[in-house]
Motif scaffolding. Sequence first.
Motif, short mmCIF file in Angstrom:
data_model
loop_
_atom_site.label_atom_id
_atom_site.label_comp_id
_atom_site.label_asym_id
_atom_site.label_seq_id
_atom_site.Cartn_x
_atom_site.Cartn_y
_atom_site.Cartn_z
N PRO A 113 -27.68 -86.69 88.12
CA PRO A 113 -28.84 -85.65 87.73
C PRO A 113 -30.56 -86.09 87.98
O PRO A 113 -31.31 -85.37 88.11
N TRP A 162 -22.12 -86.11 91.14
CA TRP A 162 -22.47 -85.41 90.20
C TRP A 162 -23.89 -84.54 90.59
O TRP A 162 -24.25 -83.38 90.37
N ILE A 166 -23.98 -80.37 91.05
CA ILE A 166 -25.18 -79.54 90.47
C ILE A 166 -25.74 -78.61 91.43
O ILE A 166 -25.72 -77.45 91.28
N ARG A 170 -24.63 -74.26 91.88
CA ARG A 170 -25.66 -73.15 91.82
C ARG A 170 -25.25 -72.14 93.03
O ARG A 170 -25.38 -71.03 92.86
N ASP A 229 -20.93 -74.51 82.58
CA ASP A 229 -22.07 -74.80 83.37
C ASP A 229 -22.32 -73.81 84.37
O ASP A 229 -23.62 -73.41 85.08
N LEU A 233 -25.93 -71.98 84.30
CA LEU A 233 -26.91 -72.33 85.40
C LEU A 233 -27.40 -70.98 86.29
O LEU A 233 -28.30 -71.16 86.81
N GLN A 238 -32.82 -75.03 86.94
CA GLN A 238 -31.98 -76.25 86.96
C GLN A 238 -32.86 -77.43 86.36
O GLN A 238 -32.02 -78.36 85.76
N GLY A 242 -30.89 -80.15 83.65
CA GLY A 242 -30.97 -81.65 83.45
C GLY A 242 -31.49 -82.21 82.25
O GLY A 242 -31.10 -83.31 81.94
#
Length: 295
Positions: A113, A162, A166, A170, A229, A233, A238, A242
């Motif tokens: 992240p 990871w 992320i 999305r 998540d 999200l 975003q 984080g």
Amino acid sequence: MTGEVVTSSGSVKVPGGAVLALLGSAVSNQVGAALGDLAFARVGPPGVVAVRQLIAAISLTALARPNLARMSWAQWWPALSLGGVFAVMNLSLYTAIGRIGLGLAITLEFLGPVTVALVGARSWRVAGCAVGAGAGVVLLVSPGPSTDWIGVALACTAALCWAAYIVLNRVVGSRLPGLQGPAVASCASALASLPILLSLLLTGRFDVATSVLCTAVGVLSSVVPYATDVVVLRRIPQSLFGIVMSLNPVAAAAVGLIVLGQQLAPWQWGGIVFIVASDVVAVARSGPRSRPRSR
């Protein structure tokens, strides 16, 4: 309940419930990882990951009921890619936890992240954040003859996964309604892990206690975070995601100490602080991102 986050592009109003959900997801994830460590002696990281993905696939499919026949390629490819990320991320992370401990492994994974945030923040502060994160890694790893470089490399592999998680999450959240994306991804990952699971079952490696532990790992570290998540999200930038997830390394170190008795040296706690602070600054300066429309 709503709150306000200040970034370089101004203030962003966010729902307080979404932030609380992410905090609960972080704690759930780390408790699940600690329980997985307790099962390593019996089935190893591959066995724990196989059960984790199976539980996630069953639970999320029952909740989401994805209509596979009507999915287009534009929906299939990010979901399958996410499934591959699930498999590699979990296997590398859990193996790293078994070698270098929960707090160190999770903190190194958190560089994923951090990288996403740094890429999105184009300013002189990016260099400062990168230096801060690098200093944190040096303090945390404390390089020397006894350093488990394989464990460190596995944790860094999980970090790259990871970062991909992320970004892909999305995309999946914007193309598939509800929890259908994580459900399809978990099914793909579970199918890939099925040979490992069958081998362990046939050799009698799963007793009642191990099965209960692995099932709890699946619920706490897969079902709860994946579902949280992908929903959250859709509602927050975003960058804020984080910031909130910056607490993961602290939660991991605390859970590792309480559940597993894994103590970190003072300079390693300093490394965690450096990495977390670098991420908070980086994502706060990256500004709000546009959000997909809610479904």
